[in-house]
Design an enzyme around this catalytic site. Structure first.
Site, mmCIF file in Angstrom:
data_model
loop_
_atom_site.group_PDB
_atom_site.id
_atom_site.type_symbol
_atom_site.label_atom_id
_atom_site.label_comp_id
_atom_site.label_asym_id
_atom_site.label_seq_id
_atom_site.Cartn_x
_atom_site.Cartn_y
_atom_site.Cartn_z
ATOM 1 N N GLU A 40 32.133 79.059 66.362
ATOM 2 C CA GLU A 40 31.483 80.382 66.406
ATOM 3 C C GLU A 40 29.964 80.223 66.431
ATOM 4 O O GLU A 40 29.244 80.846 65.652
ATOM 5 C CB GLU A 40 31.918 81.211 65.193
ATOM 6 C CG GLU A 40 33.434 81.315 65.037
ATOM 7 C CD GLU A 40 33.885 82.216 63.875
ATOM 8 O OE1 GLU A 40 33.085 83.026 63.385
ATOM 9 O OE2 GLU A 40 35.053 82.086 63.467
ATOM 10 N N ASP B 156 26.165 80.449 66.737
ATOM 11 C CA ASP B 156 24.995 81.268 67.058
ATOM 12 C C ASP B 156 23.848 80.804 66.175
ATOM 13 O O ASP B 156 24.064 80.138 65.169
ATOM 14 C CB ASP B 156 25.251 82.787 66.968
ATOM 15 C CG ASP B 156 25.994 83.251 65.734
ATOM 16 O OD1 ASP B 156 25.904 82.579 64.685
ATOM 17 O OD2 ASP B 156 26.649 84.305 65.810
ATOM 18 N N GLU C 145 38.597 80.644 56.419
ATOM 19 C CA GLU C 145 37.729 80.924 55.259
ATOM 20 C C GLU C 145 38.457 81.012 53.915
ATOM 21 O O GLU C 145 38.287 81.983 53.175
ATOM 22 C CB GLU C 145 36.963 82.226 55.515
ATOM 23 C CG GLU C 145 36.193 82.199 56.822
ATOM 24 C CD GLU C 145 35.444 83.503 57.115
ATOM 25 O OE1 GLU C 145 35.670 84.501 56.422
ATOM 26 O OE2 GLU C 145 34.618 83.492 58.042
ATOM 27 N N HIS D 256 27.673 79.464 62.282
ATOM 28 C CA HIS D 256 26.777 80.627 62.248
ATOM 29 C C HIS D 256 25.497 80.129 61.598
ATOM 30 O O HIS D 256 25.345 80.170 60.379
ATOM 31 C CB HIS D 256 27.407 81.774 61.451
ATOM 32 C CG HIS D 256 28.566 82.402 62.151
ATOM 33 N ND1 HIS D 256 28.447 82.987 63.388
ATOM 34 C CD2 HIS D 256 29.871 82.515 61.792
ATOM 35 C CE1 HIS D 256 29.637 83.455 63.771
ATOM 36 N NE2 HIS D 256 30.517 83.167 62.825
ATOM 37 N N ASN E 179 39.485 76.811 59.684
ATOM 38 C CA ASN E 179 38.178 77.271 60.176
ATOM 39 C C ASN E 179 37.354 77.876 59.033
ATOM 40 O O ASN E 179 37.875 78.654 58.231
ATOM 41 C CB ASN E 179 38.461 78.355 61.235
ATOM 42 C CG ASN E 179 37.272 78.717 62.075
ATOM 43 O OD1 ASN E 179 36.571 77.835 62.575
ATOM 44 N ND2 ASN E 179 37.028 80.009 62.270
HETATM 45 C C1 GLA Z 1 33.844 85.182 60.848
HETATM 46 C C2 GLA Z 1 35.154 85.265 61.602
HETATM 47 C C3 GLA Z 1 34.971 85.757 63.005
HETATM 48 C C4 GLA Z 1 34.017 86.930 63.075
HETATM 49 C C5 GLA Z 1 32.729 86.578 62.408
HETATM 50 C C6 GLA Z 1 31.759 87.726 62.443
HETATM 51 O O1 GLA Z 1 33.108 84.089 61.136
HETATM 52 O O2 GLA Z 1 35.818 84.041 61.652
HETATM 53 O O3 GLA Z 1 36.205 86.150 63.501
HETATM 54 O O4 GLA Z 1 34.605 88.057 62.476
HETATM 55 O O5 GLA Z 1 33.003 86.285 61.062
HETATM 56 O O6 GLA Z 1 31.803 88.441 63.605
#
Ligand code: GLA
Length: 373
Positions: free
Chosen positions: A275, A277, A168, A246, A211
């Site tokens: 990640e 969801d 990030e 996300h 990422n």
């Molecule tokens: C970001 C991070 C993850 C996690 C999510 C929320 O996406 O990369 O490690 O902390 O936030 O849970």
């Protein structure tokens, strides 16, 4: 009397037919393989990409551990490998939780993605300060970064096949480029370059990823691409991009998802969805309290919309299997998701493929329905 008997036979046959129809509909929905104790997502997707899940130590026993072993062949530590968990004080390494996750994975033949080596959150404050509490110089900070990365990678060398090296680094504000974090303030863009170089030096075999989130939004996508291209042009050892995914019922659109995969892979990078969801609520960035009367019911309409959105993204994933090397879910089931607290505290969310009893949801059956075209 004879007529009455015939009538009863007819009614009996009628109900048997109804029963058979119901049974056969269920049989169509649940693939035969599913009832096999060890056959799961990982097997349905065996010729596509590995399927992962983010876990904590508490998930490694009981019914959740059974589900992990049946469904997944890749694992990520939800928090245990972040800098704040591993090295909360200078030189004091806490390996216990990360070790447990790695041992569980190795024992069960599950691949491991490392997450993460450098981030602006869940990072201990000592790393930016000297003994008097003043900000450290760039040289000191980079040395600390190098020491951290080298120690963590060395401990799991040969067991962790891919690392999220930098997490990030792009600003949320579309008119800005790199995030104004302490890393950036002290080191400029170099902290990103160096993090990849240190990781590569520690384990030349490991695949190295950048990422980030909201990676399908065209404006952010282009700023991420600018960074990735500049890293490649400088010869930085980067193998791929992690798209956190996300997501929600509203985004991404199929068009934006396809465009993202095509743009990132066009510069020679592999893609992992790191990640995944699917929130049932629209995206919000700022934390807030739940409003009085604000519903968090997972209605049938929401279940169906979520299943359709999952069907769409997995259909697209399958089409791009040549460039996608892993898809990882962020948490195991709706029993617990980080989205239960974020961004609205105390509002339940239902973003995953398994319900609170660990049973497959409508979305699960769509994900393994390869007739979705
Ligand atoms: C970001 C991070 C993850 C996690 C999510 C929320 O996406 O990369 O490690 O902390 O936030 O849970």
């Amino acid at each position: 009397m004879f007529r009455k008997l015939q009538f009863l036979q007819f009614i009996g046959a009628f109900w048997i037919c109804i029963f058979l129809v119901i049974i056969s509909c269920r049989a169509q929905q649940v693939p035969e393989n599913y009832s096999n104790d060890s056959f799961g997502l990982k097997d349905f997707y065996q010729s596509y990409f590995s399927i992962g899940v983010a876990v904590g130590v508490k998930n490694l026993t009981g019914d959740e551990s059974q589900l992990i072993k049946k469904q997944f062949n890749s694992i990520t530590a939800e928090n245990a490998m972040k800098m704040g968990s591993i090295q909360p004080r200078e030189g004091k390494f806490y390996w216990r939780e990360a070790d447990s996750i790695v041992n569980f994975a190795v024992k069960n033949g599950i691949k491991i993605r490392g997450h993460n080596l450098c981030w602006h959150e869940q990072t201990p404050d000592w790393i930016f300060k000297d003994s008097k509490g003043n900000e450290v110089t760039k040289a000191v900070l980079l040395q600390r970064l190098k020491d951290h990365i080298t120690a963590v990678i060395n401990r799991y060398k040969g067991k962790i096949y891919a690392w999220d090296v930098v997490n990030e680094a792009i600003d949320d504000n579309p008119s800005k480029y790199l995030r104004d974090s302490k890393w950036y303030k002290i080191c400029g863009e170099d902290f990103i370059i160096k993090a990849f170089e240190y990781a590569h030096a520690a384990d030349p075999e490991a695949k190295l990823y950048y990422n980030d989130y909201n990676t399908e939004r065209p404006e952010k996508r282009e700023r991420i691409l600018k960074l990735l291209k500049s890293l490649k042009d400088k010869g930085v050892p980067i193998d791929g991009v992690g798209l956190q995914a996300h997501w929600s019922l509203q985004e991404p659109t199929e068009k934006d998802l396809r465009a993202a995969i095509e743009r990132y892979s066009s510069i020679g990078l592999k893609i992992q969805f790191t990640e995944v969801d699917m929130s049932i609520y629209p995206w919000e960035k700022e934390r807030r309290a739940r409003k009085p009367g604000e519903s968090d019911e997972f209605t049938l309409a929401l279940q169906q919309k979520q299943a359709a959105q999952y069907a769409m993204v997995f259909k697209v994933f399958r089409e791009y299997k040549d460039v996608i090397t892993n898809v990882t879910f962020w948490n195991i089931s709706d029993r617990y998701s980080w989205l239960d607290e974020y961004p609205v505290m105390g509002r339940k969310n239902y973003p995953l493929l398994f319900d609170t009893n660990l049973q497959p949801k409508k979305a699960y059956w769509e994900v393994i329905n390869f007739k979705n075209k």
